[in-house]
Design a protein around this motif. Structure first.
Motif, mmCIF file in Angstrom:
data_model
loop_
_atom_site.group_PDB
_atom_site.id
_atom_site.type_symbol
_atom_site.label_atom_id
_atom_site.label_comp_id
_atom_site.label_asym_id
_atom_site.label_seq_id
_atom_site.Cartn_x
_atom_site.Cartn_y
_atom_site.Cartn_z
ATOM 1 N N GLY A 140 -10.822 6.963 -7.159
ATOM 2 C CA GLY A 140 -11.214 7.501 -5.101
ATOM 3 C C GLY A 140 -11.964 6.332 -5.431
ATOM 4 O O GLY A 140 -12.690 5.936 -6.251
ATOM 5 N N MET A 141 -12.107 5.268 -4.274
ATOM 6 C CA MET A 141 -13.139 4.398 -3.815
ATOM 7 C C MET A 141 -13.511 4.577 -3.116
ATOM 8 O O MET A 141 -12.543 5.049 -1.582
ATOM 9 N N GLU A 142 -14.114 4.202 -2.339
ATOM 10 C CA GLU A 142 -14.464 3.307 -0.963
ATOM 11 C C GLU A 142 -14.913 2.273 -1.170
ATOM 12 O O GLU A 142 -15.058 1.233 0.321
ATOM 13 N N GLY A 143 -15.138 1.342 -1.531
ATOM 14 C CA GLY A 143 -15.653 -0.118 -1.463
ATOM 15 C C GLY A 143 -13.899 -0.715 -1.487
ATOM 16 O O GLY A 143 -13.205 -1.072 -2.287
ATOM 17 N N PHE A 144 -13.765 -0.687 -0.524
ATOM 18 C CA PHE A 144 -13.103 -1.883 0.362
ATOM 19 C C PHE A 144 -13.333 -2.299 1.608
ATOM 20 O O PHE A 144 -13.856 -1.198 2.091
ATOM 21 N N ASP A 145 -12.147 -2.776 2.214
ATOM 22 C CA ASP A 145 -12.941 -3.634 3.967
ATOM 23 C C ASP A 145 -12.070 -2.492 4.014
ATOM 24 O O ASP A 145 -10.556 -2.826 5.068
ATOM 25 N N TYR A 146 -12.268 -1.533 5.150
ATOM 26 C CA TYR A 146 -12.456 -0.948 6.306
ATOM 27 C C TYR A 146 -11.223 -1.124 7.579
ATOM 28 O O TYR A 146 -9.919 -0.875 8.067
ATOM 29 N N ALA A 147 -12.426 -1.805 7.491
ATOM 30 C CA ALA A 147 -11.472 -2.856 8.892
ATOM 31 C C ALA A 147 -10.365 -3.257 9.188
ATOM 32 O O ALA A 147 -9.738 -3.511 9.815
ATOM 33 N N ARG A 148 -10.411 -4.565 7.639
ATOM 34 C CA ARG A 148 -9.384 -4.935 7.399
ATOM 35 C C ARG A 148 -8.295 -4.218 7.237
ATOM 36 O O ARG A 148 -6.681 -4.942 7.594
ATOM 37 N N ALA A 149 -8.575 -3.236 6.640
ATOM 38 C CA ALA A 149 -7.653 -2.608 6.529
ATOM 39 C C ALA A 149 -6.961 -1.868 7.701
ATOM 40 O O ALA A 149 -4.968 -1.954 7.648
ATOM 41 N N ARG A 150 -7.594 -1.620 8.057
ATOM 42 C CA ARG A 150 -7.331 -0.996 9.665
ATOM 43 C C ARG A 150 -6.418 -2.067 10.585
ATOM 44 O O ARG A 150 -4.752 -1.907 10.942
ATOM 45 N N ARG A 151 -6.785 -3.326 10.883
ATOM 46 C CA ARG A 151 -6.102 -4.219 11.097
ATOM 47 C C ARG A 151 -4.740 -4.816 9.961
ATOM 48 O O ARG A 151 -3.625 -4.715 10.724
ATOM 49 N N THR A 152 -4.664 -5.047 8.854
ATOM 50 C CA THR A 152 -3.697 -5.196 7.734
ATOM 51 C C THR A 152 -2.442 -4.280 7.704
ATOM 52 O O THR A 152 -1.691 -4.694 7.871
ATOM 53 N N GLU A 212 -10.301 6.595 5.940
ATOM 54 C CA GLU A 212 -11.228 7.775 5.044
ATOM 55 C C GLU A 212 -11.464 6.735 3.969
ATOM 56 O O GLU A 212 -12.305 6.622 3.052
ATOM 57 N N ALA A 213 -9.977 6.260 2.676
ATOM 58 C CA ALA A 213 -10.572 5.970 0.754
ATOM 59 C C ALA A 213 -9.535 5.618 0.822
ATOM 60 O O ALA A 213 -8.510 5.137 1.486
ATOM 61 N N MET A 214 -9.822 4.838 -0.447
ATOM 62 C CA MET A 214 -8.428 4.282 -0.988
ATOM 63 C C MET A 214 -8.729 4.959 -2.410
ATOM 64 O O MET A 214 -9.213 5.588 -2.674
ATOM 65 N N ALA A 215 -7.485 4.672 -3.157
ATOM 66 C CA ALA A 215 -7.061 5.748 -4.220
ATOM 67 C C ALA A 215 -6.048 4.363 -5.603
ATOM 68 O O ALA A 215 -5.682 3.841 -4.511
ATOM 69 N N ALA A 216 -6.482 4.201 -6.567
ATOM 70 C CA ALA A 216 -5.517 3.649 -7.978
ATOM 71 C C ALA A 216 -5.486 3.886 -8.118
ATOM 72 O O ALA A 216 -5.687 5.963 -9.019
ATOM 73 N N ILE A 217 -3.875 4.231 -8.839
ATOM 74 C CA ILE A 217 -3.506 5.354 -9.626
ATOM 75 C C ILE A 217 -2.357 4.642 -11.039
ATOM 76 O O ILE A 217 -1.680 4.144 -10.589
ATOM 77 N N GLY A 218 -2.098 5.011 -11.875
ATOM 78 C CA GLY A 218 -2.150 4.975 -13.443
ATOM 79 C C GLY A 218 -1.637 5.291 -14.499
ATOM 80 O O GLY A 218 -2.331 6.292 -14.908
ATOM 81 N N ARG A 219 -1.137 4.758 -15.388
ATOM 82 C CA ARG A 219 -0.800 5.566 -16.921
ATOM 83 C C ARG A 219 -2.248 4.976 -17.419
ATOM 84 O O ARG A 219 -3.029 4.084 -17.433
#
Length: 175
Positions: free
Chosen positions: A106-118, A128-135
């Motif tokens: 889980g992460m909070e380190g991203f551009d929230y405003a750009r996420a909303r627009r993009t 709210e937040a972002m997550a990376a998932i992988g093996r």
């Protein structure tokens, strides 16, 4: 992480676990926007990350943005607990991923405003937040400074987080 892809069915299993999280009045305010590695959507999500998180995520199989509806669908009134409920869904997703042997970061380190627009998130939703998932991958694929962080994080003492009655009133059993 290894960079190996996750099948859509594997990812949907995690979203299914999150779907069953509790929410106030069964409002289910969460929504999950995701991109899998090697798809047209991947760069949209990856480019939202802060530079530090790009290092953690460059070998992820999927990136997820969590958003929550800030108003109740039935009444249109403000939902005071939308973030709390979405946090419960995130935890269900993370635990399901862990049970399946995946890394769920889980992460909070991203551009929230750009996420909303993009990602075209409607105004009645909060990003709210972002997550990376992988093996899980070998530790040595990370830069040395990040390898040191790949162990359980310390936690503050229970007495610093749990209070009986008023804020700051530590229960006698924790003294």
């Amino acid at each position: 992480m290894t960079g190996e892809p996750l099948a859509l069915d594997e990812l949907l299993l995690l979203f299914e676990a999150a779907r069953w999280a509790p929410s106030s009045g069964n409002s289910q305010p969460w929504r999950f926007l995701f991109a899998r590695r090697d798809t047209a959507e991947w760069p949209l999500f990856f480019d939202l990350l802060n530079d530090g998180n790009k290092v953690w995520c460059e070998r992820a199989a999927a990136l997820v943005v969590f958003v929550s509806r800030t108003t109740l669908e039935r009444t249109g009134k403000p939902s005071v607990t939308h973030s709390y409920s979405t946090g419960a869904a995130w935890m269900s997703l993370a635990l399901q991923g862990w049970m399946k042997g995946l890394v769920v970061h889980g992460m909070e380190g991203f551009d929230y405003a750009r996420a909303r627009r993009t990602l075209q998130v409607p105004e009645e939703f909060s990003v709210e937040a972002m997550a990376a998932i992988g093996r899980p991958g070998p530790l040595d694929v990370l830069p040395e400074r990040l390898q040191e962080r790949e162990s359980p994080s310390p936690r503050r003492a229970l007495a610093e987080s749990v209070f009986e009655g008023r804020f700051g009133a530590t229960p006698s059993a924790l003294l």
